[in-house]
Design a protein around this motif. Structure first.
Motif, PDB file in Angstrom:
ATOM      1  N   ARG A 101      34.260  47.676  35.197  1.00 51.46           N
ATOM      2  CA  ARG A 101      35.272  46.650  35.406  1.00 51.46           C
ATOM      3  C   ARG A 101      34.631  45.339  35.878  1.00 51.46           C
ATOM      4  O   ARG A 101      34.914  44.269  35.359  1.00 51.46           O
ATOM      5  N   VAL A 102      33.736  45.469  36.856  1.00 53.41           N
ATOM      6  CA  VAL A 102      33.037  44.293  37.383  1.00 53.41           C
ATOM      7  C   VAL A 102      32.201  43.659  36.265  1.00 53.41           C
ATOM      8  O   VAL A 102      32.171  42.432  36.112  1.00 53.41           O
ATOM      9  N   ALA A 103      31.559  44.487  35.457  1.00 49.21           N
ATOM     10  CA  ALA A 103      30.736  43.962  34.354  1.00 49.21           C
ATOM     11  C   ALA A 103      31.614  43.201  33.365  1.00 49.21           C
ATOM     12  O   ALA A 103      31.242  42.128  32.886  1.00 49.21           O
ATOM     13  N   MET A 104      32.806  43.725  33.070  1.00 52.86           N
ATOM     14  CA  MET A 104      33.704  43.051  32.125  1.00 52.86           C
ATOM     15  C   MET A 104      34.261  41.763  32.717  1.00 52.86           C
ATOM     16  O   MET A 104      34.426  40.773  32.012  1.00 52.86           O
ATOM     17  N   GLN A 105      34.546  41.774  34.022  1.00 53.59           N
ATOM     18  CA  GLN A 105      35.038  40.542  34.669  1.00 53.59           C
ATOM     19  C   GLN A 105      33.977  39.460  34.579  1.00 53.59           C
ATOM     20  O   GLN A 105      34.271  38.306  34.274  1.00 53.59           O
ATOM     21  N   ARG A 106      32.724  39.851  34.831  1.00 62.76           N
ATOM     22  CA  ARG A 106      31.629  38.883  34.780  1.00 62.76           C
ATOM     23  C   ARG A 106      31.488  38.341  33.356  1.00 62.76           C
ATOM     24  O   ARG A 106      31.347  37.145  33.138  1.00 62.76           O
ATOM     25  N   PHE A 107      31.567  39.256  32.403  1.00 66.79           N
ATOM     26  CA  PHE A 107      31.446  38.858  30.993  1.00 66.79           C
ATOM     27  C   PHE A 107      32.572  37.886  30.601  1.00 66.79           C
ATOM     28  O   PHE A 107      32.341  36.855  29.976  1.00 66.79           O
ATOM     29  N   LEU A 108      33.778  38.192  31.032  1.00 74.33           N
ATOM     30  CA  LEU A 108      34.926  37.348  30.694  1.00 74.33           C
ATOM     31  C   LEU A 108      34.802  35.967  31.333  1.00 74.33           C
ATOM     32  O   LEU A 108      35.099  34.949  30.704  1.00 74.33           O
ATOM     33  N   LEU A 109      34.354  35.939  32.598  1.00 75.59           N
ATOM     34  CA  LEU A 109      34.170  34.645  33.278  1.00 75.59           C
ATOM     35  C   LEU A 109      33.142  33.789  32.549  1.00 75.59           C
ATOM     36  O   LEU A 109      33.339  32.596  32.352  1.00 75.59           O
ATOM     37  N   GLU A 110      32.040  34.428  32.138  1.00 77.57           N
ATOM     38  CA  GLU A 110      30.990  33.674  31.422  1.00 77.57           C
ATOM     39  C   GLU A 110      31.522  33.144  30.104  1.00 77.57           C
ATOM     40  O   GLU A 110      31.291  31.995  29.743  1.00 77.57           O
ATOM     41  N   LEU A 111      32.243  33.989  29.407  1.00 76.14           N
ATOM     42  CA  LEU A 111      32.813  33.601  28.107  1.00 76.14           C
ATOM     43  C   LEU A 111      33.776  32.430  28.281  1.00 76.14           C
ATOM     44  O   LEU A 111      33.724  31.438  27.555  1.00 76.14           O
ATOM     45  N   TRP A 112      34.650  32.541  29.261  1.00 82.58           N
ATOM     46  CA  TRP A 112      35.656  31.504  29.475  1.00 82.58           C
ATOM     47  C   TRP A 112      34.995  30.198  29.913  1.00 82.58           C
ATOM     48  O   TRP A 112      35.370  29.120  29.464  1.00 82.58           O
ATOM     49  N   GLU A 113      33.984  30.316  30.805  1.00 85.71           N
ATOM     50  CA  GLU A 113      33.319  29.095  31.256  1.00 85.71           C
ATOM     51  C   GLU A 113      32.593  28.394  30.107  1.00 85.71           C
ATOM     52  O   GLU A 113      32.503  27.179  30.074  1.00 85.71           O
ATOM     53  N   ARG A 114      32.133  29.160  29.143  1.00 88.79           N
ATOM     54  CA  ARG A 114      31.413  28.571  28.002  1.00 88.79           C
ATOM     55  C   ARG A 114      32.396  27.978  26.987  1.00 88.79           C
ATOM     56  O   ARG A 114      32.246  26.854  26.543  1.00 88.79           O
ATOM     57  N   ASP A 115      33.434  28.748  26.636  1.00 86.99           N
ATOM     58  CA  ASP A 115      34.287  28.347  25.502  1.00 86.99           C
ATOM     59  C   ASP A 115      35.640  27.761  25.905  1.00 86.99           C
ATOM     60  O   ASP A 115      36.304  27.154  25.076  1.00 86.99           O
ATOM     61  N   ARG A 116      36.043  27.984  27.149  1.00 90.73           N
ATOM     62  CA  ARG A 116      37.345  27.494  27.642  1.00 90.73           C
ATOM     63  C   ARG A 116      38.507  27.821  26.694  1.00 90.73           C
ATOM     64  O   ARG A 116      39.313  26.954  26.347  1.00 90.73           O
ATOM     65  N   ILE A 117      38.544  29.058  26.264  1.00 89.79           N
ATOM     66  CA  ILE A 117      39.690  29.526  25.489  1.00 89.79           C
ATOM     67  C   ILE A 117      40.859  29.658  26.475  1.00 89.79           C
ATOM     68  O   ILE A 117      40.649  30.053  27.621  1.00 89.79           O
ATOM     69  N   THR A 118      42.068  29.335  26.048  1.00 85.76           N
ATOM     70  CA  THR A 118      43.237  29.546  26.906  1.00 85.76           C
ATOM     71  C   THR A 118      43.462  31.065  27.027  1.00 85.76           C
ATOM     72  O   THR A 118      43.426  31.770  26.023  1.00 85.76           O
ATOM     73  N   ILE A 119      43.668  31.523  28.251  1.00 83.48           N
ATOM     74  CA  ILE A 119      43.835  32.975  28.451  1.00 83.48           C
ATOM     75  C   ILE A 119      45.110  33.253  29.257  1.00 83.48           C
ATOM     76  O   ILE A 119      45.364  32.610  30.273  1.00 83.48           O
ATOM     77  N   VAL A 120      45.895  34.206  28.777  1.00 82.14           N
ATOM     78  CA  VAL A 120      47.003  34.751  29.570  1.00 82.14           C
ATOM     79  C   VAL A 120      46.631  36.210  29.836  1.00 82.14           C
ATOM     80  O   VAL A 120      46.443  36.996  28.908  1.00 82.14           O
ATOM     81  N   PHE A 121      46.475  36.526  31.111  1.00 79.59           N
ATOM     82  CA  PHE A 121      45.857  37.783  31.531  1.00 79.59           C
ATOM     83  C   PHE A 121      46.800  38.536  32.460  1.00 79.59           C
ATOM     84  O   PHE A 121      47.107  38.062  33.559  1.00 79.59           O
ATOM     85  N   VAL A 122      47.273  39.681  32.024  1.00 80.91           N
ATOM     86  CA  VAL A 122      48.163  40.498  32.858  1.00 80.91           C
ATOM     87  C   VAL A 122      47.327  41.467  33.682  1.00 80.91           C
ATOM     88  O   VAL A 122      46.434  42.121  33.147  1.00 80.91           O
ATOM     89  N   THR A 123      47.600  41.514  34.972  1.00 78.42           N
ATOM     90  CA  THR A 123      46.889  42.480  35.814  1.00 78.42           C
ATOM     91  C   THR A 123      47.799  42.946  36.949  1.00 78.42           C
ATOM     92  O   THR A 123      48.772  42.281  37.286  1.00 78.42           O
ATOM     93  N   HIS A 124      47.459  44.094  37.533  1.00 80.95           N
ATOM     94  CA  HIS A 124      48.144  44.554  38.742  1.00 80.95           C
ATOM     95  C   HIS A 124      47.274  44.313  39.965  1.00 80.95           C
ATOM     96  O   HIS A 124      47.669  44.614  41.077  1.00 80.95           O
TER      97      HIS A 124
END
Ligand SMILES: Nc1ncnc2c1ncn2[C@@H]1O[C@H](COP(=O)(O)OP(=O)(O)OP(=O)(O)O)[C@@H](O)[C@H]1O
Ligand SMILES: [Mg+2]
Length: 259
Positions: free
Chosen positions: A176-199
């Protein structure tokens, strides 16, 4: 000059009829409004059954609102499209295709399977750490690897909007932590708009620019909380006092709802 919102949801009402004629209809959303700026990372939190997935499904074009409007880049959503990538808790992969062919599925389906798409797929597989597993089938991958493959499969279409429904909810803490890190890096690079549902309050505060806390069923916006923490964010940022304060604000909005 005002920029056009990436997502504009206005006065959305969604009702599901009961399974039998006698069972009552359920109002999932009642007058829901939300605007998401281009390049924004918006997290959606709320009690179970408040309509988060219903909302995401409408943004994805899997269903339509009964009333109100759902606009993406100013256009009403009328059905699914490759401009909107969807990721669920269970990674969607075809078991009979290799990882690479799963990633190439979108371009192939749209008759865009050219050298560029192949190059993009291989670059994406490398960036998600699956270069060595490109010829493996989904059952030969670990849970975390399947998630990364599903990610690459969506990203190959170069979506403008990523819709993520508790994508890391079923992962172990390390993946989970690895995926969060990956997603943050991806978003910081590409700035895709994201709608993210979480609990997960911590996940929302770590990832989001804003957190929308919804009311219980039927869902409305209870609170919109700005996460004004500096970027790029790192996992160690979760230990700061500021972060803990923000988490408390989100939790209080959620708990007020539960009460
Ligand atoms: N296809 C459907 N048919 C009938 N009712 C539905 C359907 N989809 C959702 N609902 C109802 O709409 C409401 C909202 O459901 P939804 O799945 O959007 O909630 P959620 O916020 O995603 O919950 P969770 O956090 O548990 O995933 C619930 O009352 C649910 O029972
Ligand atoms: Mg849901």
């Amino acid at each position: 000059m005002t920029t056009q919102p990436a997502v504009q949801i206005s006065g959305v009402h969604k009702r599901f009829s009961g399974r039998t004629r006698r069972s009552p209809a359920r109002v999932a959303l009642d007058g829901f409004d939300l605007t998401v700026r281009p390049g924004e990372f918006l997290c959606l939190l709320g009690p179970s059954g408040c309509g988060k997935s219903t909302l995401l499904n409408m943004l994805a074009g899997f269903s339509l609102p009964d009333e109100g409007s759902v606009l993406v880049d100013g256009e009403p959503v009328t059905g699914p499209g490759p401009d909107r990538g969807v990721l669920f808790q269970t990674p969607m992969l075809f078991p009979w295709l290799t990882t690479r062919d799963n990633v190439l599925y979108g371009p192939r389906a749209r008759h865009r399977l050219d050298a560029q798409a192949r190059e993009r797929a291989d670059a994406l597989l490398a960036s998600v750490g699956l270069a060595d597993s490109a010829d493996a089938f989904p059952h030969q991958l670990s849970g975390g690897m399947r998630h990364r493959a599903a990610f690459a499969r969506v990203l190959v279409n170069r979506p403008r909007l990523l819709l993520m429904d508790e994508p890391f909810g079923a992962l172990d803490a390390i993946s989970r932590v690895a995926m969060q890190r990956f997603l943050l890096e991806l978003w910081e690079r590409d700035r895709i708009t994201i709608v993210f549902v979480t609990h997960d309050v911590e996940e929302a505060a770590l990832l989001g620019d804003r957190v929308c806390v919804m009311t219980g069923s039927p869902g409305r916006t209870r609170a919109l909380i700005d996460i004004d923490l500096p970027r790029p964010r790192r996992l160690q940022d979760t230990e700061t006092l500021e972060f803990v304060r923000l988490k408390r604000r989100i939790r209080e909005a959620l708990e007020a709802e539960a009460a």
